[in-house]
Every structure is written in structure tokens, then in C-alpha cells.
Scaffold this motif. Structure first.
Motif, mmCIF file in Angstrom:
data_model
loop_
_atom_site.group_PDB
_atom_site.id
_atom_site.type_symbol
_atom_site.label_atom_id
_atom_site.label_comp_id
_atom_site.label_asym_id
_atom_site.label_seq_id
_atom_site.Cartn_x
_atom_site.Cartn_y
_atom_site.Cartn_z
ATOM 1 N N HIS A 26 5.538 23.796 -4.628
ATOM 2 C CA HIS A 26 5.283 24.501 -5.888
ATOM 3 C C HIS A 26 4.517 23.654 -6.908
ATOM 4 O O HIS A 26 4.194 24.138 -7.997
ATOM 5 C CB HIS A 26 6.578 25.022 -6.505
ATOM 6 C CG HIS A 26 7.609 23.970 -6.804
ATOM 7 N ND1 HIS A 26 7.322 22.757 -7.368
ATOM 8 C CD2 HIS A 26 8.961 23.968 -6.626
ATOM 9 C CE1 HIS A 26 8.420 22.062 -7.546
ATOM 10 N NE2 HIS A 26 9.443 22.767 -7.083
ATOM 11 N N LEU A 27 4.253 22.383 -6.574
ATOM 12 C CA LEU A 27 3.468 21.497 -7.439
ATOM 13 C C LEU A 27 4.068 21.380 -8.851
ATOM 14 O O LEU A 27 3.365 21.060 -9.802
ATOM 15 C CB LEU A 27 2.011 21.972 -7.536
ATOM 16 C CG LEU A 27 1.248 22.105 -6.208
ATOM 17 C CD1 LEU A 27 -0.153 22.655 -6.445
ATOM 18 C CD2 LEU A 27 1.175 20.765 -5.486
ATOM 19 N N ASN A 28 5.376 21.659 -8.972
ATOM 20 C CA ASN A 28 6.070 21.618 -10.257
ATOM 21 C C ASN A 28 5.462 22.562 -11.292
ATOM 22 O O ASN A 28 5.458 22.282 -12.492
ATOM 23 C CB ASN A 28 6.129 20.187 -10.800
ATOM 24 C CG ASN A 28 7.188 19.367 -10.094
ATOM 25 O OD1 ASN A 28 8.350 19.755 -10.062
ATOM 26 N ND2 ASN A 28 6.791 18.258 -9.500
ATOM 27 N N LYS A 29 4.982 23.708 -10.803
ATOM 28 C CA LYS A 29 4.424 24.729 -11.678
ATOM 29 C C LYS A 29 5.257 25.995 -11.539
ATOM 30 O O LYS A 29 5.384 26.552 -10.440
ATOM 31 C CB LYS A 29 2.965 25.006 -11.316
ATOM 32 C CG LYS A 29 2.041 23.804 -11.520
ATOM 33 C CD LYS A 29 0.620 24.133 -11.117
ATOM 34 C CE LYS A 29 -0.308 22.934 -11.336
ATOM 35 N NZ LYS A 29 -1.711 23.221 -10.920
ATOM 36 N N ALA A 30 5.824 26.446 -12.652
ATOM 37 C CA ALA A 30 6.720 27.604 -12.618
ATOM 38 C C ALA A 30 6.004 28.863 -12.127
ATOM 39 O O ALA A 30 6.561 29.638 -11.347
ATOM 40 C CB ALA A 30 7.310 27.832 -14.008
ATOM 41 N N ASP A 31 4.760 29.069 -12.578
ATOM 42 C CA ASP A 31 4.043 30.276 -12.166
ATOM 43 C C ASP A 31 3.739 30.258 -10.667
ATOM 44 O O ASP A 31 3.779 31.302 -10.003
ATOM 45 C CB ASP A 31 2.758 30.449 -12.975
ATOM 46 C CG ASP A 31 1.813 29.258 -12.891
ATOM 47 O OD1 ASP A 31 2.238 28.179 -12.447
ATOM 48 O OD2 ASP A 31 0.639 29.404 -13.283
ATOM 49 N N LEU A 32 3.462 29.062 -10.134
ATOM 50 C CA LEU A 32 3.204 28.948 -8.697
ATOM 51 C C LEU A 32 4.493 29.193 -7.908
ATOM 52 O O LEU A 32 4.478 29.840 -6.859
ATOM 53 C CB LEU A 32 2.634 27.572 -8.364
ATOM 54 C CG LEU A 32 2.315 27.308 -6.881
ATOM 55 C CD1 LEU A 32 1.356 28.358 -6.332
ATOM 56 C CD2 LEU A 32 1.724 25.908 -6.699
ATOM 57 N N ALA A 33 5.612 28.687 -8.412
ATOM 58 C CA ALA A 33 6.902 28.920 -7.749
ATOM 59 C C ALA A 33 7.204 30.415 -7.680
ATOM 60 O O ALA A 33 7.674 30.917 -6.654
ATOM 61 C CB ALA A 33 8.014 28.182 -8.486
#
Length: 402
Positions: A75-82
Motif C-alpha cells: 500500500h506504500l503507506n498511502k490510505a487511498d491506495l490501501a
């Protein structure tokens, strides 16, 4: 003879058809949304994926005639990507359960997607207390630790030891904010005082300005309300600033793992007090599991990774017992069945989704006390889950009947 042969042939055909039907069933897919490349990669990452696969293998590889498959995404520590990954896994890839969902902001985002689809999500890496409070759901389980327990175990022990004034270095997102808030409440309740705090961006490389503010506060304890690479960098740079040796201040990492201590080194980390949900060298069961894990990952499991193994295994056992993957039926079995394995003894999933189990207070050993790499902790106390975690009556989860 002809009738007998006909019967045998019919039975063989029936068995073949049953086998073919079983083989034709879709795989039961479990999806991990992990930090595979960022500051939490050592805590979760490929280690969590490996732990999930070990659980599937130990269970037997299939359930209800369906092969179990483990998926994982970064998720690269991105909430929108998660959230996007969760949506794709559940809508397009046929995933039935999400595991780990490392980091709190990403977990909060992915959890909303799972709730909207009535799918089970079992959190291991994230710590925000919101996951079993405002963000709880009928099919969410917060499995390993949370900010309340970390604060309750570490903060209380530190204040009782005479370190009553605190200053916080806080990661500026949900997890850090909750950890500072929960620890502040514990400190004040125990008779201590919070002198101030400063928030830093996620994945900070230079803590100098934040450490100077902590140093000038004259607080006896500098609480690190962060995790992973941020905790490692803060401890290392605090040592360079002389906060602990010449300044006399004590660092208290509020969510640290054995991998963090390894990165920092015992010379710098010695004497730190920290709360953990799991330690590889705790007993024969933890050592046996950790030995197998280390053969694959080349390092012992963190609490989050051990939790993934336990949660996936608990889920698969519930699916088998329920005879279905229906979320309501599986969750009912999981809540009725105690967790007894290398991670927890008589663990219990409550109405708010909190899995309650013992927590442990450790002190980091001096270099002279360690027998070798990974021999880093001295057990100071075992805290029953009923004392470590937020009481159910204090829960803000709308599912809890008051």
C-alpha cells in the motif's frame, strides 16, 4: 459378477465426479494489504505474507474442498491506495478476508471498504484504538496490540518507576495521535505530568529540531509515539544528541519491535522499557514457531507477524467449523472459540472486535547480558488482557450494548 462390477464402476464414477467438483471449486483467497517497501516493512511486509502462508500450510492447504491462496499487495503507506487495493481484492479478485492491513491510516481506509461489503478484516500491524472503537464493524477483528494497551503497559510502568514528567515526539497521523493521547491519559491518571509534545511527518529522516524541543522541555521521559523507521531514527539521533547519557532523559518507545532493537543495537537501546504482544524467546511454543519462521525470513517474527499466523489459522478453523465462508457465520464461531496457540492463551474476541490476550513488559538487555543476536529482552511483567486493554464498558464501538 457383472452387477458387482457395475456397482464398483458406478462408485468410481461418483468418487471421480466428487473429486472433479472439489477441484472445480474456486480457491479461498485471503488478501494482505502490507507495507512491503517502506518504514514498516520489517514489522509486517514479506514477513506477514510468509506467516500467513505458514498458517495455511499448517492447516492443510485447503478448507471445505477449496484450496487456500494467500495474496499480498504493497500500500506504500498511502490510505487511498490501501482503499483501492481492498476494493480490487474484494470486488475483482474474489478475496474473502483481509489480513494484517499494516499501519493505522491505511487500515482505517481499507476497513471501510471491507465493512461496506460485509467482509471480514483481521488487523495485526495497525495500532490505532479507533479500529475497535469508532471504526469497529460486525466483521472486524483487532488482533495483536493497540494504542491503549501499549500506553497502559509502558506508560504506567514508567511513571511508577519515578519518571513522572513526559514530552512526546509524535507521528502526525491517526496512530501517533492516538498513542500520544492514550499514553497522556495513563501518565496523568498515574500522577504524572505531560510537559508538551511535537508532531513530526511520517518517515522523518531528521529529528534534530524535534529532539531539541524535547531536550529543552527537561521532561524525564521522551515518549516516542511513532513506529518502525521513525522510532529507529529517533532513538539513534537521540543518542547522538546525548539525551539519555548526558541529559539524563529516558526514552520510551511506545510501539517498538525486536527488529527495531536489532537496527538500533543494544549499546544504544539498553535499558529501554517497552510493551510487546509477543516475543520469540518467551516459551517453548514461541521458540518452535520462530525457528521455522527464521528458516524462511532469516529473522524472528515481530508481534504483528506472529499475530498474522495466529489470526489466519483462527479464521480457517472457524470456516471449517462453520461449514461456510459466510462472514456472519464465521465471525460467530471465531468469537465463541478461544484462541490458544503460540501467540495467545485463552484469547477472546469481544463484541467490539478486540482480541483480548496477555501483554508483556520487557526491558532491553545490556550488551553484556545478551547471549547473541536477537537475545534482547528481559521479561519484567505479564499483564493480563483484562488489565492491559480498554475495558469493554468504555468502548465507543456502536456495536457494544451499554
Amino acid at each position: 459378477m457383472k452387477r458387482a462390477m457395475t456397482g464398483i464402476f458406478a462408485a468410481a464414477l461418483a468418487m471421480s465426479a466428487t473429486a472433479a467438483l472439489a477441484q472445480g471449486k474456486p480457491a479461498l483467497k485471503l488478501g494482505g494489504i502490507l507495507d512491503m517497501s517502506g518504514l514498516y516493512a520489517d514489522i509486517t511486509g514479506t514477513g506477514s505474507e510468509t506467516a500467513a502462508k505458514m498458517a495455511v500450510e499448517d492447516f492443510g492447504g485447503e478448507v471445505l474442498g477449496r484450496k487456500v491462496e494467500i495474496l499480498a499487495a504493497d500500500h506504500l503507506n498511502k490510505a487511498d491506495l490501501a482503499a483501492s487495493i481492498a476494493r480490487d481484492m474484494l470486488d475483482n479478485q474474489g478475496v474473502e478476508m483481509l489480513y494484517d492491513v499494516a499501519a493505522s491510516a491505511t487500515a482505517l481506509a481499507a476497513g471501510e471498504i471491507a465493512k461496506a461489503r460485509n467482509k471480514i478484516v483481521m488487523y495485526s500491524g495497525p495500532a490505532s484504538i479507533r479500529l475497535s472503537n469508532e471504526a469497529c464493524g460486525p466483521y472486524t477483528v483487532h488482533y495483536s496490540y493497540d494504542t491503549f494497551a501499549q500506553a497502559n503497559v509502558t506508560g504506567l510502568a514508567t511513571v511508577k518507576s519515578g519518571f513522572e514528567t513526559w514530552f512526546f515526539l509524535t507521528a502526525d497521523y491517526a496512530f501517533g495521535q492516538d498513542l500520544e493521547k492514550d499514553t497522556s491519559n495513563v501518565v496523568v491518571k498515574a500522577g504524572g505530568k505531560v510537559l508538551g509534545s511535537v508532531k513530526h511527518p511520517l518517515n522523518t529522516s531528521d529529528f534534530s529540531s524535534f529532539l531539541l524541543q524535547a531536550q529543552s522541555s527537561k521532561a524525564k521521559v521522551v515518549g516516542l509515539a511513532n513506529a518502525g523507521g521513525d522510532t529507529i531514527n529517533a532513538i539513534k539521533q537521540a543518542a547522538e544528541f546525548g539525551l539519555t547519557r548526558s541529559g539524563g532523559q529516558k526514552l520510551s518507545p511506545l510501539l517498538a519491535f525486536v527488529t527495531d532493537i536489532d537496527s538500533v543495537g543494544l549499546e544504544t537501546a539498553q535499558g529501554l522499557l517497552l510493551a510487546e504482544a509477543f516475543y520469540w524467546d518467551l516459551n517453548d511454543d514461541t521458540r518452535a514457531f520462530s525457528k521455522r519462521f527464521m528458516e524462511r525470513v532469516k529473522r524472528p517474527p515481530t508481534a504483528a507477524q506472529a499475530s498474522v499466523y495466529s489470526s489466519v489459522l483462527h479464521y480457517l478453523k472457524a470456516v471449517k467449523a462453520a461449514g461456510t465462508t459466510d462472514a456472519a457465520a464465521v465471525m460467530k464461531v471465531m468469537k465463541e472459540t478461544p484462541v490458544n496457540d503460540m501467540f495467545a492463551r485463552n484469547g477472546k474476541i469481544r463484541d467490539d472486535g478486540r482480541m483480548v490476550h496477555d501483554m508483556y513488559l520487557f526491558e532491553v538487555k545490556k550488551p553484556s547480558e545478551s547471549k547473541g543476536r536477537w537475545d534482547y529482552y528481559k521479561l519484567l511483567a505479564t499483564i493480563p488482557g483484562s488489565e492491559a486493554f480498554q475495558p469493554l464498558e468504555a468502548s465507543r464501538c456502536p456495536l457494544v450494548k451499554k
